[in-house]
Every structure is written in C-alpha cells, then in structure tokens.
Design an enzyme around this catalytic site. Structure first.
Site, PDB file in Angstrom:
ATOM      1  CE  LYS A   1       4.019 -73.353  19.111  1.00 29.47           C
ATOM      2  NZ  LYS A   1       4.942 -73.161  17.981  1.00 29.47           N
TER       3      LYS A   1
HETATM    4  N1  GLU Z   1       4.705 -75.719  15.511  1.00 29.63           N
HETATM    5  C1  GLU Z   1       5.488 -75.296  14.389  1.00 29.63           C
HETATM    6  C2  GLU Z   1       6.329 -74.087  14.743  1.00 29.63           C
HETATM    7  O1  GLU Z   1       6.648 -73.869  15.896  1.00 29.63           O
HETATM    8  C3  GLU Z   1       4.667 -75.132  13.125  1.00 29.63           C
HETATM    9  C4  GLU Z   1       3.510 -74.193  13.193  1.00 29.63           C
HETATM   10  C5  GLU Z   1       2.625 -74.229  11.963  1.00 29.63           C
HETATM   11  O2  GLU Z   1       2.914 -74.974  11.050  1.00 29.63           O
HETATM   12  O3  GLU Z   1       1.642 -73.484  11.960  1.00 29.63           O
HETATM   13  O4  GLU Z   1       6.776 -73.359  13.895  1.00 29.63           O
END
Ligand code: GLU
Length: 424
Positions: A113
């Site tokens: 993240k």
């Molecule tokens: N931000 C999204 C999540 O929390 C998607 C992450 C992604 O597609 O890599 O799952």
C-alpha cells in the site's frame, strides 16, 4: 530467541488491529511459531519527501510512503491513498490486508500500500499532477511490473494513474502499462476496473442475501462513503433493484425511506464533488446511518468506524465491509456475541477491485484485451469461488466468517514462505 512484540515504526491503533487479527488467525490454525513473525511483519517500506511547486510559485513538501508487506508469492499489489490522515502505520496495516486479500482470492501477488499525507481538495489539478508524478518518480527504484504494482485507493483515481504511467514510462523509455492498474482505457486500463470494487461488493451482497432467502429487490441498504467504492456499490445495487435508503460522505449523510435516487446522487457528486446540501433525502448523522434499521449496512469509507458501541446498536441483517478494516477487534467480539448479523469481511467483500486489477495487469503483459462482459464474468466466478472456500473453512473449523477468511488468506501466505525455505 528474542521476539519482536510491537513495531516502533508502525505502531498505531490500526496497525495493532491488523496484528491482532493476524494473531487470532495464527492461533486458530496453530501456525508454527517459526513462521509467524516472518508472515506477520511488513517486508519493507520507503518514506519519501515530495517537494512540489505550487501554482503561486512557492514550494510545499509532502510526505509519502510505500509499504510492501509480502513479496513471497509474486509482485506486491495495492493502492495509493491521498488523505490528510495517512500514517505509515495505517499504510502498513492496509498492506497486510492486501496480502491476505490477494491470497484469499488466489491472486499471484503479495500485498502493498502507498500513501501521501495530503488533502486533495486543497490542491489544484496542476498541483495534483506534480505531486502524483513526484511520488511515483521517488518510488521508481522500489516498484516495477514484477516487483510492486500500485493502483488507486482513497483520494486517487484513473487520471492520477495515467500521470504515473507516463512518469514511469518516460523513465524506462517505453510505455510500461503494467506498472500500475486502474489506468485510463487509452493507456491499457481494463474494461470494468473503475466499477470493479463496487460491482463485487454488490454481487457478494446479492449472493449472501440469496443464501438468506431475501430477494435483492426487497433489500434496503445504507451506504457510508460515496467515493468510488460507495458510489459504484450504490449504482450496482440500484441496478439489482435494491432500495438504497441512506448514503453519506465526509460532508453529510442523508436518509430517504422510499429510496435515494441514486442516479441523481451520482450526478450531484460529479458536479459538486461532495454530498453536502444534496436535497434528495433528510439529513441524518453518520451514527444514525450506521445504526439504521435496514437489510444491509455497507461501510465504504475509512477504517475503524464500527466501534463496539455502534456494533451493539446495529439493526441490519448484513454488514458488508466495502472499506478496508472498518470494524475494530472489540466490535468483532460484540458481533460474534450477538450472532444475529451476517458479516461479509473486508478481504472478501472488497476484493473485486484487486481481482480486476489482476486482470488488467494480465491484459497488459499479454497485450491482449478482454470485453467488459468477459471481465465481469471472470470477476463473479472468482468471487463465487472465494465465497465458497470461506464457507467451507467456516464449516470445517466452526470459525466466524472473518476468521475463516483471515485463516485462509494468512495460511496460504505462510505456506508459500515455508515452501520457499529461509535463505541463506
Ligand atoms: N485499493 C484497492 C484495495 O484496497 C485496490 C488495490 C489494487 O487494485 O491493487 O483493494
């Protein structure tokens, strides 16, 4: 043997919450001691300072992070959050949840993240572009299509992903679409990615309602959060014929027993950016929204909004966690004790986003693109499979649905690490 108990770097309420979930899951499946800490702690992180030129000629410096929790099962994967409340501990917790989510639904990824401490509403479009480009430029040595693949999260979107693709591609000297997912279609984005998280939440909610013998067209739903995930969930549920009785964002919350006109709300937000002063319902408080008597409550905003007090006062049949980490450990205990609310845990409920991100990455690597129907059919098939495996785990070990999902996700990451062995 010395044992790390808390991480001074990541320590925060939300990080401790993810650690507590890990410990409960590890205990429940008797995860061997030797593999525990290795599976639990984030692998590595990068903190960057981001100077950008403001439109008035002055310079502001922002702080950003990227945490890669696991790289054992493939590149790490996860969104980038632009929010004033971002902390490195929060980003680390979100990266842990990405690992377990990818593992639960069977994607060949670890979790990651990113985050920047910024209020996007305070920046002009040109300033946002400079910040987004600067952030990804600072990350260049740390990411890559086979290393770590970012995507949108709260406060970021397709346009920002487009700037990021351009910045990275300018560096390597050719278009590299597989560096991020959630891109514009013109740059190798996938059909269906923008709506994927919300479409997945709505689909799973419909499937659990069917299990309970409730037709989706008879369901009433309250949704907290009207960003990409909340709005797309509302749109998809509206299409299924469900009645959206309450919506909210960080500026306001509204109730309409006969049903919010979702199309109008979407148009209102497209034009006004926020729900403040929307006239399609009666203003209520956030707490009233969460504790409304309805079929399903969908937290689709930030972490830790379902506190033990709220959990005790919920009046819904289903709690569908579209947000990451919306329910505290203590609230989980209240829900377990109550036993009358079906929980769709976050790492299952909102996995549609990263599933279609995976499809997007695959299409980029193969230079072969799929139709929207193909994407959605494959998405729903993967969600059904994950739902089934969670149900099996629940039955086999008599676990709550949260524990079933966590143990599957965490167990598979641990197994991969064990199979790789320890080098040197
Ligand atoms: N931000 C999204 C999540 O929390 C998607 C992450 C992604 O597609 O890599 O799952």
């Amino acid at each position: 043997m010395s044992k790390v108990i808390v991480s001074p770097l990541y320590d925060s309420d939300v990080f401790r919450m993810a650690c507590r979930q890990f410990d409960l899951a590890a205990d429940a499946i008797n995860l061997p001691e030797a593999i525990r800490d290795r599976t639990k702690w984030p692998k590595r992180c990068l903190a960057v300072s981001l100077p950008i030129r403001r439109d008035d000629g002055s310079i502001s410096v922002f702080e950003g992070y990227r945490v890669q929790h696991s790289l054992s099962t493939g590149p790490s994967k996860g969104g980038i959050r632009f929010h004033p409340g971002v902390t490195i501990g929060e980003v680390a917790a979100l990266a842990m949840w990405m690992s377990w989510k990818c593992s639960l639904v069977g994607l060949p990824y670890g979790g990651a993240k990113g985050g920047v401490i910024v209020d996007p509403a305070q920046l002009s479009t040109a300033e946002m572009e400079r910040l987004s480009r600067r952030y990804i430029q600072e990350l260049i040595p740390f990411i890559g299509p086979q290393v770590d693949v970012p995507a949108p999260d709260m406060g970021t979107n397709e346009t920002i992903m487009g700037w990021m693709v351009d910045t990275y591609s300018s560096h390597v000297g050719h278009l590299e679409p597989a560096i991020v997912t959630g891109k514009p279609l013109a740059l190798g984005g996938s059909q269906g990615r923008r709506e994927a998280t919300g479409a997945g939440v709505a689909y799973l909610l419909k499937r659990y309602l069917e299990d309970m013998g409730i037709p989706v067209a008879e369901a009433t739903v309250a949704i907290q959060g009207f960003g990409n995930v909340g709005a797309e969930t509302a749109a998809a549920l509206d299409q299924y014929g469900a009645r959206i009785v309450a919506i909210s964002d960080h500026t306001a919350a509204f109730h309409h027993a006969a049903g919010i006109n979702v199309r109008r709300a979407l148009e209102y937000v497209r034009y006004n950016k926020v729900l403040r002063d929307f006239d399609g319902g009666t203003p209520i408080t956030n707490e009233e929204l969460l504790t409304l008597k309805c079929t399903a409550v969908v937290p689709a905003a930030i972490e830790r909004v379902i506190t033990p007090e709220i959990a005790a006062r919920l009046q819904c049949r289903i709690l569908a966690e579209a947000a990451n980490g919306p329910t505290t450990n203590e609230a989980d205990r209240v829900l377990d004790a109550r036993g009358d609310i079906e929980l769709i845990p976050d790492i299952l409920c909102n996995s549609g986003g990263v599933i279609v991100s995976y499809f997007e990455w695959l299409q980029n690597l193969q230079h072969f693109y799929w139709s929207r129907d193909e994407v959605l059919t494959k998405l729903f098939a993967l969600l059904d499979k994950a739902k089934e495996s969670v149900a099996y785990q629940q039955r086999k070990f008599k676990f709550s649905r949260r524990l079933a999902a966590l143990t599957l996700g965490i167990g598979r990451v641990a197994e991969a690490k064990q199979s790789r062995g320890l080098f040197p």
